[in-house]
Design a protein around this motif. Structure first.
Motif, PDB file in Angstrom:
ATOM      1  N   TYR B   5       0.830  -1.195   0.000  1.00 32.05           N
ATOM      2  CA  TYR B   5       0.000   0.000   0.000  1.00 32.05           C
ATOM      3  C   TYR B   5       0.870   1.252   0.000  1.00 32.05           C
ATOM      4  O   TYR B   5       1.804   1.369   0.794  1.00 32.05           O
ATOM      5  N   SER B   6       0.528   2.203  -0.843  1.00 37.16           N
ATOM      6  CA  SER B   6       1.199   3.506  -0.844  1.00 37.16           C
ATOM      7  C   SER B   6       0.386   4.451  -1.708  1.00 37.16           C
ATOM      8  O   SER B   6      -0.569   4.040  -2.357  1.00 37.16           O
ATOM      9  N   ILE B   7       0.798   5.675  -1.742  1.00 35.42           N
ATOM     10  CA  ILE B   7       0.109   6.644  -2.593  1.00 35.42           C
ATOM     11  C   ILE B   7       0.220   6.207  -4.054  1.00 35.42           C
ATOM     12  O   ILE B   7      -0.702   6.379  -4.850  1.00 35.42           O
ATOM     13  N   LEU B  10      -2.246   3.570  -4.860  1.00 37.33           N
ATOM     14  CA  LEU B  10      -3.578   4.176  -4.972  1.00 37.33           C
ATOM     15  C   LEU B  10      -3.766   4.795  -6.346  1.00 37.33           C
ATOM     16  O   LEU B  10      -4.804   4.630  -6.988  1.00 37.33           O
ATOM     17  N   ALA B  14      -6.301   3.655  -9.264  1.00 38.63           N
ATOM     18  CA  ALA B  14      -7.350   4.584  -9.682  1.00 38.63           C
ATOM     19  C   ALA B  14      -7.646   4.413 -11.163  1.00 38.63           C
ATOM     20  O   ALA B  14      -8.784   4.518 -11.605  1.00 38.63           O
ATOM     21  N   TYR B  17     -10.119   1.817 -11.828  1.00 40.47           N
ATOM     22  CA  TYR B  17     -11.307   2.006 -10.988  1.00 40.47           C
ATOM     23  C   TYR B  17     -11.267   1.141  -9.729  1.00 40.47           C
ATOM     24  O   TYR B  17     -12.280   0.651  -9.261  1.00 40.47           O
ATOM     25  N   HIS B  18     -10.073   0.920  -9.213  1.00 41.37           N
ATOM     26  CA  HIS B  18      -9.883   0.172  -7.963  1.00 41.37           C
ATOM     27  C   HIS B  18     -10.443  -1.244  -8.052  1.00 41.37           C
ATOM     28  O   HIS B  18     -10.842  -1.816  -7.065  1.00 41.37           O
ATOM     29  N   GLU B  19     -10.446  -1.775  -9.267  1.00 45.83           N
ATOM     30  CA  GLU B  19     -11.012  -3.115  -9.407  1.00 45.83           C
ATOM     31  C   GLU B  19      -9.958  -4.207  -9.266  1.00 45.83           C
ATOM     32  O   GLU B  19     -10.273  -5.388  -9.309  1.00 45.83           O
ATOM     33  N   ASN B 111      -1.835   1.967   7.609  1.00 38.62           N
ATOM     34  CA  ASN B 111      -1.847   3.173   8.422  1.00 38.62           C
ATOM     35  C   ASN B 111      -2.787   3.001   9.622  1.00 38.62           C
ATOM     36  O   ASN B 111      -4.007   3.064   9.489  1.00 38.62           O
ATOM     37  N   MET B 113      -2.813   4.998  12.012  1.00 36.53           N
ATOM     38  CA  MET B 113      -3.127   6.368  12.446  1.00 36.53           C
ATOM     39  C   MET B 113      -2.776   6.607  13.902  1.00 36.53           C
ATOM     40  O   MET B 113      -3.557   7.209  14.641  1.00 36.53           O
TER      41      MET B 113
ATOM     42  N   PRO C 120     -11.268   9.850  -7.657  1.00 38.37           N
ATOM     43  CA  PRO C 120     -10.751   8.533  -8.040  1.00 38.37           C
ATOM     44  C   PRO C 120      -9.606   8.065  -7.131  1.00 38.37           C
ATOM     45  O   PRO C 120      -9.370   6.878  -6.977  1.00 38.37           O
ATOM     46  N   LEU C 121      -8.899   9.027  -6.540  1.00 40.30           N
ATOM     47  CA  LEU C 121      -7.751   8.679  -5.701  1.00 40.30           C
ATOM     48  C   LEU C 121      -8.150   8.358  -4.268  1.00 40.30           C
ATOM     49  O   LEU C 121      -7.353   7.854  -3.496  1.00 40.30           O
ATOM     50  N   PRO C 123     -10.830   6.440  -2.758  1.00 45.21           N
ATOM     51  CA  PRO C 123     -11.973   5.528  -2.580  1.00 45.21           C
ATOM     52  C   PRO C 123     -12.121   5.216  -1.086  1.00 45.21           C
ATOM     53  O   PRO C 123     -11.370   5.749  -0.275  1.00 45.21           O
ATOM     54  N   PHE C 126      -9.161   4.736   1.798  1.00 49.27           N
ATOM     55  CA  PHE C 126      -7.850   5.025   1.189  1.00 49.27           C
ATOM     56  C   PHE C 126      -6.816   5.385   2.243  1.00 49.27           C
ATOM     57  O   PHE C 126      -5.635   5.117   2.103  1.00 49.27           O
ATOM     58  N   TYR C 127      -7.297   5.985   3.331  1.00 47.42           N
ATOM     59  CA  TYR C 127      -6.360   6.486   4.347  1.00 47.42           C
ATOM     60  C   TYR C 127      -5.613   5.376   5.065  1.00 47.42           C
ATOM     61  O   TYR C 127      -4.607   5.632   5.690  1.00 47.42           O
ATOM     62  N   LYS C 129      -4.211   3.098   3.466  1.00 54.85           N
ATOM     63  CA  LYS C 129      -3.203   2.638   2.509  1.00 54.85           C
ATOM     64  C   LYS C 129      -2.123   3.665   2.253  1.00 54.85           C
ATOM     65  O   LYS C 129      -1.185   3.400   1.513  1.00 54.85           O
ATOM     66  N   THR C 130      -2.269   4.852   2.802  1.00 57.50           N
ATOM     67  CA  THR C 130      -1.287   5.888   2.482  1.00 57.50           C
ATOM     68  C   THR C 130      -0.996   6.733   3.712  1.00 57.50           C
ATOM     69  O   THR C 130      -1.305   6.335   4.821  1.00 57.50           O
ATOM     70  N   GLY C 518     -17.360   1.748 -12.325  1.00 56.81           N
ATOM     71  CA  GLY C 518     -16.252   2.574 -11.836  1.00 56.81           C
ATOM     72  C   GLY C 518     -16.374   4.026 -12.259  1.00 56.81           C
ATOM     73  O   GLY C 518     -15.807   4.914 -11.614  1.00 56.81           O
TER      74      GLY C 518
END
Lengths: 91, 417, 1001
Positions: B5-7, B10, B14, B17-19, B111, B113, C120-121, C123, C126-127, C129-130, C518
């Motif tokens: 996982y990372s930016i 992501l 994207a 479509y995150h499929e 994360n 958090m 799109p970034l 979803p 997401f938090y 994962k980053t 999507g």
């Protein structure tokens, strides 16, 4: 918040009572004769039952009497209430 | 690790479509036999499995969970993390956990958090002051970053607290641990699950343990709703349900399971930027990243497995909240819920072997287990793998209740002259 | 006001009384009876907020508590502002000011909307994962996340309103004043049951009260007319209490319910003052009838979140109840018959309904035929695939559904409209039922969860029980109510009911689009911005349990608690995972049903009512004499009495010196006092204290130490034998209640054979303690008849005496080491005795002293304070008080625990004295003690428990507990502070008058 039927005062809100934990754990008559293990068993070890449990309650904000309650700890339904020294009802 | 996982991942996903995201963990059927089984898929259980695989190379293991992972106290607590405990044994245990928290997001590539926004404990009477100062001194000498704040410093650190000397129990000061804070509870369970799964650990959900099979003094395995599973080592991490499992082997534990409640308000813009706890008036509060005030209520003083406590407890807590934060009177309670906490007589946990060979218990965390999750998992894994405790959990054995060497973390007894 | 959006409907709205209010700073008008939502819609304002994550424009979507979008900040005053208030529930009042939230600079132009571009970034989840790199940057990321999260703003000053609570007990509580609730209330009341009916709206009647339609008639009257008559008849019942504007918040076990009554929120700003704002009713009802109705479901399709898209039943309420047109050109999109009712209502009010899109094949129910007659275009077996219009809907795109409903086919039709009503069927409001612990069952034909089994004495009736058609509602409600209340009410037996019956049912949880999923945004949870895509992502990633999906996507976790979204989330999960919905279960509905003000939960228990304040009988004297007070439990105790400009240190030095040099006087009334009587009283004391009591002579006092059963010191105090079978026990101030409870526990449960009676007399007597070398002289002036010679009245004994003919007890006991007397007298006389002593002591400069001086004086003597020098881990042996453990007694509470392997260890922490190398240096209480400063890790061997500068010894003294301390006497130790290390020496615990000469001075 359940209702408890105090055998001396009748049905009252649970907030008037305090719990004394598992019932029928008799304080040993001769503690000095017990091993550390046996004493710890009396002092700390509990069945902590999920289900029907026999326990002690005190009507703290009422008559201040101690008595026994048979309560299902999985749903807080009270099956029976009986005075100290009375025979517990059969399950 | 699969699917890091990372930016960048992501962004990459994207475009599709995150499929194309992979599963965070598999959904395996139980094998016939494992080297070890962890009962209980909460944070502590999953962390135990993670460290068993990671540090002790035990990968042929399973975590069995009655419901869904992280669905017990992990997902119900108010996520406070701190290590400013009084006794050396506790300080060692909880600070070990805190150190692991500090690198956990990177360790798990998830994360969690962990937010070191500080935890402040307030004093409201002279004995509180003595007790908290005592703790602060002990913490300092144990290398834990706790400091004493006077009333003005408390106000400065958290301006919305009512520090007026006119209130019923004025704030006389407090201790602050800056490294302390909160974390995202679900992420902890999910992060450990994903990490453990990647190393081959089977996480088996909807699998309730119905019995433990023994042969004399050793273990054969567990009876579950998904059949019999063989294992010679079993670690039980079932929090409020510890006694339920223990009763299966006629083992009595020094535990009582009680309802503990918590609640959140509706989300608002940032208004409190730290965690404030007050034992004397019984209120603790923080604000989640989403904006909700997260408020912990107390336990009811009776055994119950209903996951619901009495309204009086919630009322009492909010009463204290409004005493310290009268500005919150128009805020609204959005959700309230209960968990079942297993409480030891000395308010310290048990991470211990038992008299049954191969059976280990990690329980008794009471109202404060979340903060210990990584440390608890690490030390329990050590205990299971080596069949003896790590020095950090040696004091937290079951035998202390027999010998009388309790680790009493109730703090000083009630104030009295 | 755009007049053309109001009809001249005057039934519920008083169009003669105009009310002004402000929204986002703009002055607007509405009428009495309007909600903020209806008034805004009448002013053609749909856009009222921005969504949580993507900042998409959002409009009013419902007319009730399930509203996800119109969440506003009400009021500007920093103490009275309220965040996250639903416009659909606020009744407007003169002076109301509301503003939109979570947008900057304004709801019309919101910079946060850039998030929509980045959607799109970001979803679901997401938090997780980053934001992990670089590791120490989370703090910074979090700062911005926190800033952008949250909705409204918290007040920043204390609330000026007052809140109240009351208890209510009744035979039957009916929740919900719709048609079934009203019939149930009448039935119950008519049968002499003490009945309470509550409803969250300001008028009774639910949705039937504005149902005026040929297809729904009772006894040849429109259903609303019939119901209105029924409501009229309720007034005659004295045993029926009706509470409107009262919302049921929580349904707990044993039929314990909480309801919040709004008392002033609807009043004009200047009428609100000095009135109770909200009242929380704590209800205990023998029986509960839930009649909370149902709520309409939205439909899930691409861009279903634009302002102007409103639940079809809400559009109907706005037109029929409030007389407000949600649009001029309305389209409807439905999967069931109820949208047709809306079409008729709109048509009757002159609003154009330009199309109805129905996913079903053609159906011929009574009401559909009616609509057909009106010539409204119905697109059968079709779906809306997209909507257009950024800040307000302006058109919809319609396509035909394939036979299996999984895709759309054929040509796309675009229809212009300024409002789209959507109806996805109905969801019974089962929240209260599940809160109470009830289990749900699933009905496949119309995809609803219905109440099944409950352990409580309750039923659900009406549409919350799954009856959606008028005739069914009436028939089943009547039957169920009669059965439940065990009565036979014939009132509703022969009603002639006309009700349109729905023939065809069809449901598609996620409607297909012509675009890939999507690329679409079919919203489920409007407030938290979670879409069907998010649900599918969660499932793809292995989150299978409904609770996992909910938490991973935050669906259902917004301030509406998923009232609109939960069913669709379940449906989509079931469909995607190939599971039956009934087997999937639901998420838990947690209380409260709608958010509940903290103020209402707390009621009056704020400020000075936060906790009881216990004051001693001479409290006023202390106040008059400028005492500073210390909180000890609930007690206010005089802490010290500063003279002139003295600080605490100076005052305590003066008081301490005076007490030893001449005389001091202390208010000791707060000590716990337990009267013990009965023929086994001595034996009882033997069992509860560590020392022996049988041989204590009548008239003598003895100090006792009480342990917990685990051997740790619990409490202490002096007990006096008043007569053969009568003792007076004193306890610590803070421990009094617990000690009494503990003693009662043993007495009633372990030793019922003992003839002993315990009575708390703490509040009945007050205690004046005078000490010092001149105390005898002072006492002889106060009680001249009392013989005070050491022979007649030695230390540790007591005498009955009279002061002005009032009986009192005088104990010669000492906590300071000085000659000392304690006068116990009935509370009402204490203040006068206190003043008498002060008067008598004037010539000896008698000095009142507080708790701080008391602490200092006793520390000089090495007397412990339980709770300060003990912390629940000290045995009497640890306190070097071995002498108090009777060797002869077979047993006492805690005895066995003293002989466990770890409690008999010699190297436990033990109480010692400490002297600082520099006699001026005062140790800090709580400071830690070490033997070696260079050792790493540093080993703490104990801590300072009490520390003072003794004016009588002219040096600093301290008590401490130190590991193996008994053996370390005379050894040098260190107290490492933050900025320095203090050298100390371990000493005996008694610093002053080791021979106890002063007791008889």
């Amino acid at each position: 918040m359940f209702l408890i039927n105090c055998p001396y005062c009748g049905e009252r809100d649970q907030s008037e009572f305090s719990s004394g934990g598992e019932a029928h754990i008799v304080r040993p008559k001769q503690p000095t004769e017990l091993s550390d293990d046996q004493w710890a068993e009396y002092l700390f070890m509990r069945k902590n039952i999920k289900g029907v449990q026999f326990e002690r309650w005190n009507h703290t904000h009422g008559c201040r009497k101690w008595f026994n309650v048979v309560r299902d700890t999985s749903n807080d339904i009270i099956h029976a209430v009986y005075k100290m020294g009375e025979k517990p009802p059969v399950k | 690790m699969k699917n890091k996982y990372s930016i960048f991942s992501l962004i990459k996903n994207a475009f599709s479509y995150h499929e194309n995201w992979q599963r965070a963990w598999r959904d395996p059927e139980p094998k016939k036999e494992y080297d070890a089984i962890i009962i209980g898929g909460g944070g502590h259980g999953l962390a135990t499995a993670y460290y068993l695989a990671k540090k002790h190379s035990m990968t042929n293991i399973a975590v069995v969970e009655k419901g869904w992972i992280g669905g017990g106290n992990t997902g119900r607590n108010t996520t406070i993390i701190r290590s400013n405990y009084l006794w050396d044994a506790s300080a060692g245990l909880y600070d070990h956990a805190l150190k692991l928290w500090e690198g956990l997001s990177q360790e798990l590539n998830y994360n969690v958090m962990f937010s070191q926004r500080g935890v402040m404990n307030l004093a409201h009477n002279l004995q509180d002051v003595r007790d908290l100062k005592r703790r602060t001194h002990a913490n300092r000498l144990n290398g834990i970053d706790a400091v004493w704040l006077n009333t003005d410093e408390v106000k400065k650190f958290c301006p919305i607290i009512n520090t007026s000397p006119e209130i019923r129990y004025p704030v006389l000061g407090g201790t602050l641990q800056r490294r302390a804070g909160t974390a995202r509870h679900d992420a902890v369970a999910w992060g450990y699950a994903r990490g453990a799964d990647a190393m081959g650990v089977d996480i088996i959900q909807n699998c309730e343990v119905k019995g433990i099979k023994r042969n004399g003094d050793s273990l054969e395995g567990i009876e579950t709703t998904k059949g019999f599973i063989k294992a010679k080592k079993i670690g039980v991490v079932t929090a409020g349900h510890s006694s339920v499992i223990a009763n299966m082997v006629d083992l009595k534990l020094p535990l009582e399971s009680k309802p503990l409640q918590a609640l959140v308000s509706e989300p608002v813009k940032p208004i409190i930027d730290t965690v404030v706890m007050s034992n004397a008036v019984h209120a603790y509060v923080s604000q989640s990243d989403k904006g909700e005030l997260v408020i912990g209520a107390g336990t009811d003083a009776y055994v119950s497995y209903t996951q619901r406590g009495s309204h009086d407890v919630v009322e009492g807590t909010l009463k204290a909240i409004l005493e310290l934060y009268p500005i919150f009177s128009r805020m609204k309670m959005l959700r309230q819920w209960g968990g079942i906490v297993d409480i030891c007589p000395d308010a310290s946990p048990i991470i211990s072997k038992t008299h049954i060979k191969g059976l280990y218990f990690n329980c008794g965390w009471g109202t404060g287990g979340f903060k210990a999750t990584p440390g608890s998992g690490d030390l329990f894994a050590h205990t299971i793998a080596n069949d003896e405790p790590h020095k950090l959990n040696a004091d937290f054995n079951i035998n202390r209740f027999i010998s009388g060497d309790l680790v009493d973390e109730h703090g000083a007894a009630a104030v009295a002259h | 006001m755009s007049k053309n959006l109001r009809t001249t409907n005057n039934k519920f709205i008083d169009q003669t009384s105009r009310i002004s209010f402000k929204f986002d700073g703009k002055k607007l008008y509405g009428f009495k009876g309007d909600t903020l939502a209806s008034a805004l819609l009448a002013n053609n304002i749909h856009l009222v907020g921005r969504s949580f994550k993507y900042h998409r424009p959002r409009g009013i979507m419902t007319c009730g508590s399930e509203e996800p979008n119109a969440i506003l900040q009400v009021g500007n005053d920093p103490s009275m502002t309220e965040p996250n208030t639903r416009a659909t529930e606020i009744e407007i009042y003169e002076g109301l000011e509301a503003s939109s939230q979570n947008c900057w600079p304004s709801v019309n132009f919101d910079l946060g909307a850039v998030n929509n571009f980045f959607s799109p970034l970001i979803p679901a989840a997401f938090y997780y994962k980053t934001f992990m790199w670089p590791a120490n940057f989370w703090k910074l990321y979090e700062y911005f996340i926190r800033k952008s999260a949250g909705l409204g703003k918290s007040p920043t000053e204390p609330d000026k309103d007052i809140y109240d609570q009351r208890y209510l007990h009744c035979d039957v509580l009916i929740v919900g004043g719709g048609i079934s609730g009203i019939m149930a209330a009448k039935t119950a009341a008519k049968n002499n049951l003490n009945t309470v009916l509550i409803d969250d709206k300001n008028t009774l009647g639910g949705t039937t009260i504005f149902q005026e339609n040929e297809c729904y008639k009772i006894n040849n009257l429109y259903s609303n007319k019939w119901l209105k008559k029924e409501i009229e008849t309720l007034k005659s019942f004295k045993n029926l209490t009706i509470k409107t504007r009262t919302s049921l918040a929580a349904y707990h076990n044993y039929n314990y319910l909480l309801a919040r009554e709004n008392l002033t929120d609807h009043l004009d700003l200047n009428e609100k003052k000095d009135k109770i704002r909200q009242r929380l009713w704590k209800i205990r009802s023998k029986k509960v009838i839930i009649a909370t109705g149902a709520m309409e479901r939205p439909l899930i399709f691409n861009n279903n979140d634009r302002p102007g898209i409103i639940l079809s039943s809400s559009i109907k309420k706005y037109i029929d109840y409030y007389g407000v047109k949600c649009g001029q050109k309305v389209s409807l999109f439905t999967n069931n018959d109820s949208a047709y009712e809306t079409a008729i209502s709109l048509n009757n009010s002159g609003v154009t309904v330009n199309s109805i899109v129905d996913i079903r094949d053609k159906t011929n129910s009574l009401i559909v035929k009616e609509v057909d007659k009106l010539g409204i275009k119905i697109h059968w077996k079709s779906s809306v695939v997209n909507t257009n219009g950024y800040k307000k809907i302006n058109s919809i795109e319609i396509m035909k559904l394939s036979d299996d409903g999984a895709a759309v086919v054929g040509k796309k039709i675009k229809v212009e409209c300024d409002c789209l009503g959507i109806s996805g069927g109905w969801t019974p409001r089962v929240h209260l039922f599940t809160q109470s612990g009830g289990k749900l069952k699933f009905r496949i034909e119309d995809n609803v969860f219905l109440p099944d089994k409950s352990k409580l004495d309750q039923i659900s009736i009406g549409s919350c029980n799954g009856d959606f058609e008028l005739d069914e509602v009436i028939k089943n409600s009547v039957y169920l109510t009669n059965k439940f209340l065990e009565i036979n009410n014939n009132d509703y037996e022969n009603l002639e009911i006309i009700s349109s019956k729905e023939i065809n049912k069809k449901n598609i949880w996620l409607l297909p689009s012509d675009k890939p999923l999507g690329k679409t945004k079919p919203f489920l949870d409007f407030q938290n911005d979670s879409t069907a895509n998010d649900i599918k992502l969660a499932l793809r990633e292995g989150f299978k349990s409904i609770e996992h999906v909910k938490r991973y996507t935050t669906t259902g976790m917004a301030t509406d608690q998923g009232k609109l979204s939960n069913m669709h989330a379940l449906g989509i999960i079931a469909e995607t995972a190939g599971v039956k919905m009934g087997e999937l279960g639901t998420t838990t509905f947690r209380p409260p049903y709608t958010p509940l003000t903290f103020g209402a939960i707390v009621g009056r228990n704020v400020g000075k009512f936060f906790d009881i304040t216990r004051k001693t009988p001479m409290h006023d004297w202390h106040v008059e004499n400028k005492a500073k007070f210390e909180n000890v439990g609930q007690w206010k105790r005089a802490w010290y009495y500063p003279k002139d400009n003295e600080n605490m240190y100076e005052a305590v030095q003066r008081e301490s010196k005076a007490a030893r040099d001449s005389s001091g006087i202390l208010d000791a009334s707060t000590l716990g006092k337990i009267d013990i009587q009965g023929s086994d009283a001595s034996e009882f004391l033997n069992r509860v204290y560590t020392n022996a009591w049988s041989k204590l002579e009548i008239g003598k006092c003895r100090y006792g130490l009480m342990l917990n059963e685990d051997g740790m010191v619990y409490d202490d105090g002096v007990t006096t034998r008043l007569s053969e079978n009568h003792y007076l026990m004193t306890t610590t101030t803070g421990g009094a209640a617990n000690v009494l409870s503990k003693l009662e526990d043993y007495l009633q449960t372990e030793w019922p054979e003992l003839d002993v009676y315990l009575t708390s007399v703490t509040d009945h007597y007050g205690t004046v303690s005078i000490c010092g070398p001149n105390s005898k002289k002072i006492l002889s002036k106060v009680i001249p008849d009392l013989v005070l010679s050491d022979e007649e009245f030695p230390h540790m004994s007591f005498k009955n005496a009279l002061i002005d003919n009032i009986k009192c007890r005088v104990m010669r006991i000492s906590f300071t080491g000085e000659l000392s007397y304690e006068i116990n007298i009935q509370s009402s006389y204490v203040k006068s005795v206190w003043e008498k002593c002060i008067d008598a002591g004037k010539e000896f400069d008698i000095t009142p002293y507080g708790t701080e001086t008391m602490h200092l004086l006793r520390a000089e003597k090495g007397f412990i304070i339980t709770g300060q020098d003990t912390d629940g881990t000290m045995t009497p042996v640890d306190l070097q008080m071995d002498w108090i453990i009777s060797k002869k007694k077979y047993d006492f509470i805690g005895k066995r625990s003293l002989y466990r392997s770890d409690t008999i260890r010699e190297d436990r922490k033990q109480l010692v004295g400490l002297l600082t190398e520099d006699p001026k240096e005062i140790l800090e209480e709580g400071a830690q003690i070490v033997a070696e400063t260079n050792k790493k890790p540093i080993e703490m061997i104990g801590h300072v428990t009490s520390s003072y500068f003794s004016p009588n010894l002219n040096k600093s003294i301290a008590l401490a507990v130190v590991k193996n301390g008994k053996k370390l006497k005379g050894q040098k130790m260190f107290v490492p502070m933050k900025d320095k290390t203090i050298n100390v020496t371990i000493t005996d615990t008694v610093f002053l008058d080791k021979e106890n000469k002063r007791l008889n001075a």
